[in-house]
Design a protein around this motif. Structure first.
Motif, PDB file in Angstrom:
ATOM      1  N   LEU A 194       2.729  12.096  13.552  1.00 18.52           N
ATOM      2  CA  LEU A 194       2.667  11.411  12.285  1.00 18.52           C
ATOM      3  C   LEU A 194       3.400  10.428  12.054  1.00 18.52           C
ATOM      4  CD1 LEU A 194       1.988  12.559   9.254  1.00 18.52           C
ATOM      5  CD2 LEU A 194       4.044  13.695   9.111  1.00 18.52           C
ATOM      6  N   GLY A 195       4.607  10.304  12.405  1.00 18.62           N
ATOM      7  CA  GLY A 195       5.356   9.015  12.462  1.00 18.62           C
ATOM      8  C   GLY A 195       4.676   7.776  12.808  1.00 18.62           C
ATOM      9  N   ILE A 196       4.147   7.871  14.062  1.00 17.66           N
ATOM     10  CA  ILE A 196       3.491   6.709  14.611  1.00 17.66           C
ATOM     11  C   ILE A 196       2.112   6.314  13.622  1.00 17.66           C
ATOM     12  CG2 ILE A 196       2.292   5.941  16.490  1.00 17.66           C
ATOM     13  CD1 ILE A 196       3.938   7.569  18.498  1.00 17.66           C
ATOM     14  N   LEU A 197       1.410   7.294  13.346  1.00 19.03           N
ATOM     15  CA  LEU A 197       0.487   6.796  12.490  1.00 19.03           C
ATOM     16  C   LEU A 197       0.816   6.233  11.134  1.00 19.03           C
ATOM     17  CD1 LEU A 197      -2.552   9.320  13.125  1.00 19.03           C
ATOM     18  CD2 LEU A 197      -2.212   6.901  13.967  1.00 19.03           C
ATOM     19  N   ILE A 198       1.844   6.684  10.500  1.00 17.23           N
ATOM     20  CA  ILE A 198       2.350   6.280   9.100  1.00 17.23           C
ATOM     21  C   ILE A 198       2.601   4.901   9.517  1.00 17.23           C
ATOM     22  CG2 ILE A 198       4.122   6.576   7.516  1.00 17.23           C
ATOM     23  CD1 ILE A 198       4.098   9.536   7.622  1.00 17.23           C
ATOM     24  N   GLY A 199       3.584   4.639  10.421  1.00 19.07           N
ATOM     25  CA  GLY A 199       3.860   3.325  10.817  1.00 19.07           C
ATOM     26  C   GLY A 199       2.652   2.532  11.041  1.00 19.07           C
ATOM     27  N   VAL A 200       1.577   2.572  11.890  1.00 16.77           N
ATOM     28  CA  VAL A 200       0.559   1.642  11.972  1.00 16.77           C
ATOM     29  C   VAL A 200      -0.145   1.496  10.832  1.00 16.77           C
ATOM     30  CG1 VAL A 200      -1.615   1.531  13.074  1.00 16.77           C
ATOM     31  CG2 VAL A 200       0.252   2.581  14.522  1.00 16.77           C
ATOM     32  N   PHE A 201      -0.510   2.527   9.803  1.00 18.90           N
ATOM     33  CA  PHE A 201      -1.029   2.195   8.728  1.00 18.90           C
ATOM     34  C   PHE A 201      -0.444   1.539   7.802  1.00 18.90           C
ATOM     35  CE2 PHE A 201      -3.471   6.689   9.322  1.00 18.90           C
ATOM     36  CZ  PHE A 201      -4.584   5.885  10.321  1.00 18.90           C
ATOM     37  N   GLY A 202       1.002   1.835   7.728  1.00 24.09           N
ATOM     38  CA  GLY A 202       1.766   1.050   6.634  1.00 24.09           C
ATOM     39  C   GLY A 202       1.922  -0.510   7.212  1.00 24.09           C
ATOM     40  N   LEU A 203       1.974  -0.740   8.426  1.00 24.31           N
ATOM     41  CA  LEU A 203       2.005  -2.185   8.872  1.00 24.31           C
ATOM     42  C   LEU A 203       0.615  -2.716   8.500  1.00 24.31           C
ATOM     43  CD1 LEU A 203       3.696  -2.093  12.460  1.00 24.31           C
ATOM     44  CD2 LEU A 203       4.548  -3.150  10.593  1.00 24.31           C
ATOM     45  N   PHE A 204      -0.238  -1.990   8.674  1.00 22.97           N
ATOM     46  CA  PHE A 204      -1.677  -2.779   7.936  1.00 22.97           C
ATOM     47  C   PHE A 204      -1.554  -2.945   6.581  1.00 22.97           C
ATOM     48  CE2 PHE A 204      -5.924  -2.247   6.296  1.00 22.97           C
ATOM     49  CZ  PHE A 204      -6.673  -3.185   6.954  1.00 22.97           C
ATOM     50  N   LEU A 205      -1.275  -2.373   5.994  1.00 21.90           N
ATOM     51  CA  LEU A 205      -1.011  -2.523   4.437  1.00 21.90           C
ATOM     52  C   LEU A 205      -0.274  -3.742   4.154  1.00 21.90           C
ATOM     53  CD1 LEU A 205      -2.061  -1.294   1.857  1.00 21.90           C
ATOM     54  CD2 LEU A 205      -0.130  -0.002   1.359  1.00 21.90           C
ATOM     55  N   SER A 206       1.071  -3.837   4.904  1.00 24.59           N
ATOM     56  CA  SER A 206       1.943  -4.719   4.494  1.00 24.59           C
ATOM     57  C   SER A 206       1.518  -6.267   5.005  1.00 24.59           C
ATOM     58  CB  SER A 206       3.250  -4.421   5.222  1.00 24.59           C
ATOM     59  OG  SER A 206       3.246  -4.537   6.673  1.00 24.59           O
ATOM     60  N   ILE A 207       0.842  -6.257   6.207  1.00 26.50           N
ATOM     61  CA  ILE A 207       0.290  -7.526   6.723  1.00 26.50           C
ATOM     62  C   ILE A 207      -0.745  -8.012   5.744  1.00 26.50           C
ATOM     63  CG2 ILE A 207      -1.045  -8.349   8.626  1.00 26.50           C
ATOM     64  CD1 ILE A 207       0.627  -6.653  10.477  1.00 26.50           C
ATOM     65  N   THR A 208      -1.538  -7.272   5.300  1.00 26.40           N
ATOM     66  CA  THR A 208      -2.595  -7.616   4.421  1.00 26.40           C
ATOM     67  C   THR A 208      -2.432  -7.764   2.987  1.00 26.40           C
ATOM     68  OG1 THR A 208      -3.265  -5.160   4.151  1.00 26.40           O
ATOM     69  CG2 THR A 208      -4.497  -6.496   5.848  1.00 26.40           C
ATOM     70  N   LYS A 209      -1.065  -7.667   2.755  1.00 27.91           N
ATOM     71  CA  LYS A 209      -0.215  -7.983   1.218  1.00 27.91           C
ATOM     72  C   LYS A 209      -0.903  -7.149   0.340  1.00 27.91           C
ATOM     73  CE  LYS A 209       1.947 -11.623   2.760  1.00 27.91           C
ATOM     74  NZ  LYS A 209       3.685 -11.542   2.853  1.00 27.91           N
ATOM     75  N   GLY A 210      -1.448  -5.715   0.964  1.00 28.01           N
ATOM     76  CA  GLY A 210      -1.924  -4.657  -0.006  1.00 28.01           C
ATOM     77  C   GLY A 210      -1.053  -4.074  -1.051  1.00 28.01           C
ATOM     78  N   GLY A 211       0.374  -4.052  -0.654  1.00 23.56           N
ATOM     79  CA  GLY A 211       1.241  -3.273  -1.652  1.00 23.56           C
ATOM     80  C   GLY A 211       1.367  -4.243  -2.641  1.00 23.56           C
ATOM     81  N   SER A 212       1.667  -5.554  -2.387  1.00 20.46           N
ATOM     82  CA  SER A 212       1.974  -6.246  -3.479  1.00 20.46           C
ATOM     83  C   SER A 212       0.695  -6.419  -4.444  1.00 20.46           C
ATOM     84  CB  SER A 212       2.364  -7.545  -2.998  1.00 20.46           C
ATOM     85  OG  SER A 212       1.701  -8.218  -2.251  1.00 20.46           O
ATOM     86  N   LYS A 213      -0.255  -6.388  -3.838  1.00 24.36           N
ATOM     87  CA  LYS A 213      -1.567  -6.490  -4.650  1.00 24.36           C
ATOM     88  C   LYS A 213      -1.867  -5.364  -5.629  1.00 24.36           C
ATOM     89  CE  LYS A 213      -4.890  -9.035  -6.215  1.00 24.36           C
ATOM     90  NZ  LYS A 213      -5.116 -10.156  -6.996  1.00 24.36           N
ATOM     91  N   LEU A 231     -12.512  -3.673 -10.299  1.00 30.47           N
ATOM     92  CA  LEU A 231     -13.109  -2.902  -9.691  1.00 30.47           C
ATOM     93  C   LEU A 231     -13.171  -2.472  -8.169  1.00 30.47           C
ATOM     94  CD1 LEU A 231     -15.235  -0.403 -10.119  1.00 30.47           C
ATOM     95  CD2 LEU A 231     -17.259  -2.006  -9.954  1.00 30.47           C
ATOM     96  N   ILE A 232     -13.317  -3.188  -7.498  1.00 28.24           N
ATOM     97  CA  ILE A 232     -13.469  -3.142  -5.976  1.00 28.24           C
ATOM     98  C   ILE A 232     -12.027  -2.481  -5.520  1.00 28.24           C
ATOM     99  CG2 ILE A 232     -13.626  -4.162  -3.817  1.00 28.24           C
ATOM    100  CD1 ILE A 232     -15.467  -6.200  -5.114  1.00 28.24           C
ATOM    101  N   ILE A 233     -10.924  -3.282  -5.727  1.00 28.84           N
ATOM    102  CA  ILE A 233      -9.532  -2.928  -5.163  1.00 28.84           C
ATOM    103  C   ILE A 233      -9.286  -1.480  -5.693  1.00 28.84           C
ATOM    104  CG2 ILE A 233      -7.185  -3.384  -4.627  1.00 28.84           C
ATOM    105  CD1 ILE A 233      -8.004  -6.150  -4.548  1.00 28.84           C
ATOM    106  N   PRO A 234      -9.050  -1.372  -6.966  1.00 34.29           N
ATOM    107  CA  PRO A 234      -8.768  -0.033  -7.603  1.00 34.29           C
ATOM    108  C   PRO A 234      -9.674   0.958  -7.247  1.00 34.29           C
ATOM    109  CG  PRO A 234      -8.609  -1.800  -9.257  1.00 34.29           C
ATOM    110  CD  PRO A 234      -9.320  -2.384  -8.168  1.00 34.29           C
ATOM    111  N   GLY A 235     -11.135   0.605  -7.005  1.00 35.17           N
ATOM    112  CA  GLY A 235     -11.960   2.048  -6.588  1.00 35.17           C
ATOM    113  C   GLY A 235     -11.928   2.091  -5.465  1.00 35.17           C
TER     114      GLY A 235
END
Length: 484
Positions: free
Chosen positions: A139-158, A457-461
Motif C-alpha cells: 500500500l505504501g509503495i503504490l501510494i508513493g508511486v501514484f502521488g509522484l505521478f500526480l505531483s510530476i504532472t502538476k495535477g495537485g496544483s491544477k 469539464l474534462i479535468i473535473p469529470g
C-alpha cells in the motif's frame, strides 16, 4: 545570482524592535523571505527561528503521536499485533519520518513543501484494506508511486485552482464540524468509562472560554499548547489517573526485522497479489490528498500578507515530499500513511510563520519524544489529545470555511458540498461539487464561463470518475457492495 537571492533576506529583514507590533514584524519576515525549490536553505541566512515557531512544533508533535498511534493501532488490531508493537512502530515513525525526514526536506531542501504528516481519513478504511488481503508495504509503495505521478504532472496544483471558493468553504465547514463533534463525543465516552463524566464538561467548558479569549486578543496560535496543558491539569486535579509507561529507548532499524515472517509485522515481504489488492485504496488515498492540501494552504492565504507568495506551501512539491516519505517510510517498516501535516500547518499559518523554522523544532521534538518515550504517553492521554485536535485542527477548519463563504453563490456551492460529503464522504463531496461548480450548475456562473472546456469539464469529470470508481471498488458508496 542565486547567492544574491539567498542573501536578499538578510538585506531586507529588520529587527523586531523596529516595529510597534509583533504582528507587523512577523508579516515583514514573510515578505522578506524568498524560498527556492530544491535548494539548500540555512537558518539565519534564509530564515530565522522565532518563539512563535515553537507553538506549531509542539502542536505537530502532539498530532503526530496521536495520528500515527491511531493508524498503527488500527493495523495492529487487524493483524493481531500487540500494543508493544504499536508503541515501537510509533517511536520508529517519530524518529525516522517525523524527525530526520522533516529536517532534510521541509526545513532545508524545500521550505515550500509542507511536512509529511498522517492521512487521517484513511484510518477507517484500514479494516477493509486488511480484509481485502492488503499489505502495508504494498500500500505504501503504490501510494508513493501514484502521488509522484500526480505531483510530476502538476495535477495537485491544477485541481486546487479548479476548486472554487464555495466548494473550498463547504469542504472546510464539513470537515471542521464533523471532526469537532466526533472529538467531543469520543472524549465524553472516555470520561464516562473512567467513571468521571463531569470531567468532559469541565474540560470542554474551560477550553471554550480560553479559546474565545485567545481569539479575542489575536493569540489563537497559542491554543494547542495552552489549552492542552489546561485540559490535562484540569482532568488530573479532578481525579482522572495518569501514569507514564513508555520507557526511553530506540526502535529496531532493520527493515528485514520489520518485514520478517515472525518479527515486526509478521507478514513477510509483499507479493504481486498484495499489490493488486491495494490498488483501489492507493488511488483513493492520493485522490483524497488534493482537498486535504487545499485546506491547509487556505490558512496561509488567509493569514499571510497577500504579497508573500514566495513562502506559500507548494501543493505539488508537498505531494512529492509526501510520496517519497511514504515509500521510504513503508520500506523501512513504518505503518503510517502520509499526507500534508495539518496539525503543523494550521497553527503555523495562524501564527504567521513560514514552514522551515518550525519544521526544525518539530524534527527535534519528534526525535526527543521518540528517544525518551515518556512524552508519547502524555501526548496520547485523552484530555490532551482530544483538546489538541479540537482547538488545533477542527475549530480552525470550521472558522476558515465560514469566513470563505460570504457571497450567496458561494453559499449554494458550500451547501451542496456539505450535503454530498455527508451523503458519502469528503472526497466524493469535493469531486462532485467541483464538477458542478465548474460547469456553472451551482455557484458563480460567470467564473464557469471563463474556464476552458478542459478546465470546466474534462479535468473535473475525470477526477470525479476516478473518485467514484475507487470508492465503489472498496465499498464506500452507500448501498453498493465493494469488490475488494
Amino acid at each position: 545570482m542565486e547567492n544574491g537571492n539567498q542573501n536578499s533576506y538578510n538585506q531586507n529583514r529588520k529587527k523586531s524592535s523596529e516595529f510597534e507590533k509583533r504582528e507587523d514584524y512577523l508579516e515583514h519576515e514573510l515578505l522578506s523571505m524568498k524560498f527556492k525549490r530544491w535548494r539548500v536553505h540555512m537558518p539565519f541566512r534564509d530564515f530565522h527561528i522565532e518563539f512563535e515557531d515553537l507553538v506549531p512544533a509542539l502542536a505537530a508533535t502532539i498530532g503526530k503521536v496521536v495520528m500515527v498511534t491511531a493508524m498503527v493501532a488500527a493495523f495492529a488490531v487487524q493483524f493481531g499485533l500487540s500494543p508493544e508493537f504499536v508503541a515501537e512502530n510509533v517511536r520508529y515513525e517519530l524518529l525516522i519520518a517525523g524527525g530526520i525526514f522533516v529536517l532534510i526536506f521541509s526545513a532545508i531542501l524545500n521550505p515550500r513543501a509542507n511536512l509529511a504528516g498522517t492521512h487521517g481519513p484513511m484510518i477507517p478504511l484500514i479494516p477493509v484494506i486488511a480484509a481485502a488481503g492488503g499489505h502495508p508495504l504494498a500500500l505504501g509503495i503504490l501510494i508513493g508511486v501514484f502521488g509522484l505521478f500526480l505531483s510530476i504532472t502538476k495535477g495537485g496544483s491544477k485541481l486546487m485552482e479548479l476548486t472554487g471558493v464555495g466548494v473550498r468553504g463547504g469542504l472546510l465547514i464539513y470537515l471542521g464540524a464533523v471532526g469537532l463533534i466526533g472529538q467531543i463525543s469520543k472524549f465524553e465516552l472516555w470520561t464516562t468509562a473512567q467513571g468521571e463524566s463531569t470531567v468532559s464538561f469541565a474540560v470542554i467548558g474551560i477550553t471554550v472560554f480560553v479559546y474565545a479569549y485567545l481569539a479575542r486578543i489575536k493569540k489563537r496560535w497559542l491554543a494547542i499548547p495552552l489549552c492542552s496543558a489546561i485540559a490535562g491539569f484540569t482532568a488530573y486535579t479532578m481525579g482522572v489517573g495518569f501514569e507514564f509507561s513508555t520507557e526511553p529507548g530506540l526502535p529496531h532499524f532493520n527493515p528485514f526485522w520489520w518485514w520478517g515472517e515472525e518479527t515486526g509485522w509478521q507478514l513477510g515481504w509483499p507479493d504481486f497479489g498484495h499489490f493488486v489488492a491495494v490498488i483501489p485504496f492507493a488511488i483513493l488515498a492520493v485522490a483524497m490528498w488534493s482537498p486535504d492540501y487545499l485546506g491547509h494552504r487556505v490558512f496561509q492565504e488567509m493569514n499571510y500578507p497577500k504579497k508573500a507568495k514566495n513562502v506559500l506551501m507548494d501543493v505539488d512539491d508537498t505531494m512529492t515530499v509526501s510520496s517519497i516519505r511514504q515509500v521510504v517510510g513503508a520500506f523501512l517498516g513504518g505503518g503510517n500513511i502520509a499526507s500534508s501535516w495539518g496539525t503543523y500547518m494550521i497553527p503555523a499559518a495562524i501564527a504567521k510563520r513560514p514552514i522551515p523554522g518550525g519544521a526544525i523544532l518539530t524534527a527535534i521534538l519528534c526525535i526527543l519524544a521518540s528517544v525518551f518515550g515518556y512524552p508519547m504517553d502524555l501526548a496520547m492521554w485523552e484530555p490532551v489529545l482530544r483538546v489538541a485536535l479540537i482547538v488545533g485542527v477542527f475549530l480552525p477548519l470550521l472558522e476558515a470555511g465560514m469566513q470563505m463563504v460570504q457571497k450567496q453563490n458561494d453559499s449554494l456551492s458550500a451547501g451542496t458540498c456539505i450535503f454530498a460529503c455527508a451523503f458519502v464522504n469528503p472526497v466524493f463531496g469535493w469531486a462532485l461539487t467541483m464538477l458542478l461548480d465548474n460547469l456553472g450548475l451551482i455557484g458563480d456562473r460567470e467564473r464557469a464561463k471563463k474556464l476552458s472546456l478542459k478546465e470546466r469539464l474534462i479535468i473535473p469529470g475525470i477526477m470525479f470518475l476516478v473518485c467514484v470508481v475507487a470508492l465503489a471498488l472498496v465499498g464506500q458508496l452507500p448501498g453498493i457492495p465493494g469488490i475488494f
